[in-house]
Design a protein around this motif. Sequence first.
Motif, short mmCIF file in Angstrom:
data_model
loop_
_atom_site.label_atom_id
_atom_site.label_comp_id
_atom_site.label_asym_id
_atom_site.label_seq_id
_atom_site.Cartn_x
_atom_site.Cartn_y
_atom_site.Cartn_z
N LYS A 57 2.82 41.55 -22.25
CA LYS A 57 2.36 40.21 -22.57
C LYS A 57 3.51 39.38 -23.15
O LYS A 57 4.20 39.82 -24.06
CB LYS A 57 1.21 40.25 -23.59
N CYS A 58 3.68 38.21 -22.58
CA CYS A 58 4.70 37.31 -23.10
C CYS A 58 4.33 35.89 -22.71
O CYS A 58 4.12 35.60 -21.54
CB CYS A 58 6.08 37.67 -22.55
N PHE A 59 4.20 35.02 -23.72
CA PHE A 59 3.94 33.62 -23.43
C PHE A 59 4.52 32.75 -24.54
O PHE A 59 4.76 33.22 -25.67
CB PHE A 59 2.44 33.34 -23.23
N ILE A 60 4.75 31.48 -24.22
CA ILE A 60 5.38 30.53 -25.14
C ILE A 60 4.56 29.25 -25.15
O ILE A 60 4.15 28.76 -24.08
CB ILE A 60 6.83 30.24 -24.72
N ILE A 61 4.33 28.70 -26.34
CA ILE A 61 3.56 27.46 -26.47
C ILE A 61 4.38 26.43 -27.23
O ILE A 61 4.99 26.74 -28.25
CB ILE A 61 2.23 27.72 -27.22
N ASN A 62 4.35 25.23 -26.74
CA ASN A 62 5.10 24.13 -27.33
C ASN A 62 4.14 23.06 -27.83
O ASN A 62 3.54 22.34 -27.02
CB ASN A 62 6.07 23.57 -26.29
N ASP A 63 3.99 22.95 -29.15
CA ASP A 63 3.20 21.85 -29.76
C ASP A 63 1.81 21.68 -29.18
O ASP A 63 1.27 20.56 -29.16
CB ASP A 63 3.95 20.53 -29.60
N LYS A 64 1.23 22.73 -28.64
CA LYS A 64 -0.09 22.64 -28.02
C LYS A 64 -0.14 21.62 -26.88
O LYS A 64 -1.19 21.03 -26.61
CB LYS A 64 -1.16 22.30 -29.06
N LYS A 65 1.00 21.44 -26.21
CA LYS A 65 1.01 20.51 -25.08
C LYS A 65 1.49 21.14 -23.78
O LYS A 65 1.29 20.59 -22.71
CB LYS A 65 1.86 19.28 -25.40
N GLU A 66 2.15 22.30 -23.87
CA GLU A 66 2.56 23.01 -22.66
C GLU A 66 2.72 24.49 -22.97
O GLU A 66 3.00 24.88 -24.10
CB GLU A 66 3.86 22.43 -22.08
N VAL A 67 2.54 25.31 -21.93
CA VAL A 67 2.61 26.75 -22.12
C VAL A 67 3.38 27.37 -20.95
O VAL A 67 3.30 26.89 -19.82
CB VAL A 67 1.18 27.36 -22.21
N LEU A 68 4.12 28.42 -21.26
CA LEU A 68 4.83 29.19 -20.24
C LEU A 68 4.37 30.64 -20.38
O LEU A 68 4.53 31.25 -21.43
CB LEU A 68 6.34 29.07 -20.41
N TRP A 102 4.90 31.31 -15.21
CA TRP A 102 4.05 30.20 -14.78
C TRP A 102 3.97 29.20 -15.91
O TRP A 102 3.55 29.53 -17.02
CB TRP A 102 2.66 30.75 -14.43
N TRP A 103 4.41 27.95 -15.65
CA TRP A 103 4.38 26.89 -16.66
C TRP A 103 3.28 25.89 -16.33
O TRP A 103 3.03 25.60 -15.15
CB TRP A 103 5.72 26.16 -16.70
N SER A 104 2.64 25.36 -17.37
CA SER A 104 1.62 24.34 -17.15
C SER A 104 1.44 23.49 -18.40
O SER A 104 1.68 23.95 -19.53
CB SER A 104 0.29 24.99 -16.77
N ASP A 105 1.00 22.24 -18.18
CA ASP A 105 0.63 21.38 -19.31
C ASP A 105 -0.88 21.16 -19.33
O ASP A 105 -1.38 20.19 -19.92
CB ASP A 105 1.37 20.04 -19.25
N SER A 106 -1.60 22.07 -18.68
CA SER A 106 -3.06 22.01 -18.66
C SER A 106 -3.60 22.10 -20.08
O SER A 106 -3.36 23.08 -20.79
CB SER A 106 -3.63 23.15 -17.82
N GLU A 107 -4.34 21.11 -20.49
CA GLU A 107 -4.86 21.08 -21.87
C GLU A 107 -5.76 22.26 -22.15
O GLU A 107 -5.69 22.88 -23.23
CB GLU A 107 -5.62 19.77 -22.09
N THR A 108 -6.61 22.60 -21.17
CA THR A 108 -7.54 23.73 -21.36
C THR A 108 -6.77 25.04 -21.51
O THR A 108 -7.07 25.84 -22.41
CB THR A 108 -8.49 23.84 -20.15
N LEU A 109 -5.80 25.26 -20.64
CA LEU A 109 -5.02 26.51 -20.70
C LEU A 109 -4.21 26.59 -21.98
O LEU A 109 -4.15 27.65 -22.62
CB LEU A 109 -4.09 26.60 -19.49
N VAL A 110 -3.61 25.49 -22.38
CA VAL A 110 -2.80 25.48 -23.61
C VAL A 110 -3.68 25.79 -24.82
O VAL A 110 -3.29 26.58 -25.70
CB VAL A 110 -2.09 24.12 -23.79
N GLU A 111 -4.87 25.19 -24.88
CA GLU A 111 -5.78 25.45 -26.00
C GLU A 111 -6.21 26.91 -26.02
O GLU A 111 -6.30 27.53 -27.09
CB GLU A 111 -7.00 24.54 -25.89
N MET A 112 -6.47 27.48 -24.86
CA MET A 112 -6.90 28.88 -24.77
C MET A 112 -5.79 29.81 -25.26
O MET A 112 -6.03 30.72 -26.06
CB MET A 112 -7.29 29.22 -23.34
N MET A 113 -4.56 29.58 -24.80
CA MET A 113 -3.44 30.43 -25.20
C MET A 113 -3.09 30.21 -26.67
O MET A 113 -2.68 31.15 -27.38
CB MET A 113 -2.23 30.17 -24.32
N SER A 114 -3.28 29.00 -27.17
CA SER A 114 -3.03 28.72 -28.59
C SER A 114 -4.01 29.47 -29.47
O SER A 114 -3.65 30.01 -30.52
CB SER A 114 -3.12 27.21 -28.85
#
Length: 281
Positions: free
Chosen positions: A228-239, A255-267
């Motif tokens: 498992k490895c992921f990175i979150i930036n200010d709750k606005k984008e996730v890698l 996989w990078w995305s600025d999807s609000e739903t995905l970012v909130e879930m990973m946060s």
Amino acid sequence: MTEANISVFDNDSDTQLFRHKITLDKIKTELVNFGLTANQSKVFIYLGKYGSKSAAEISKALQLPRTETYHLVNSLQSLGLVVAELSHPTKYTAMDMKLAIETLILQQQSKINMLADKEESLSKMWKEIPFFAVDTDESKSEKMQLLHGVNSISIKIQEMITSCNDEFKIFASMSDVNRFYYSDIFDTIEQSTSELKLIISPIENSPEFLSEIDPKKIRTVSSDSNNKCFIINDKKEVLIFMRNANHPTRQIFAWWSDSETLVEMMSSLFDLSWEKGEASY
């Protein structure tokens, strides 16, 4: 056929050369990373380990077409990795491996410098062309991007750090942390205005460089998986790494995305792991 006449690239596992073949296959792969083709690498390695050979001898040993062999040795000469002897028939000799690598590095650096010199003029020409896109809701839709290889992923992470204003969260295995360190990711975060939160899962032996990071910024969690490895930036984008540092460098992708739903879930996953985690020291 005697073993002396068998190419080191032959697949016969009954010969003593087979154990060398495995090592040389790895060297061939690395030479490809330096810009050579697979067959250029084979010819260079063959000449380096078997000494001066004619094109006919190379063609026969490596089972390459004669015309392609001449093209390969000529291209290696052009790269400065092979020299031709004044003999009949012409024989070819490979230069020392260390010198060959240094030569390839200089050539790659020269290409990079040439491209860098064109950056300003290319950007200027690009700005001279007007922007024709219509500002619609579609242009503001959520985005995603697939990234392959360490270099493209590192560049994306650097971009995320640059645009980060508050918290930069990393959930990673120890292998990922090591790779981030040697890619200067932590140095870039330290120089930014963002606050680091690092979760390591699992952690076995702590490398010395972790002591350079404020222990309040690090927590560890027990896990049966180190993929498992992921990175979150200010709750606005996730890698999210689909293949992380536990895979060979060229097989890593994210996989990078600025999807609000995905970012909130990973946060939420990160914050929950942070609460359950233990201090690193």
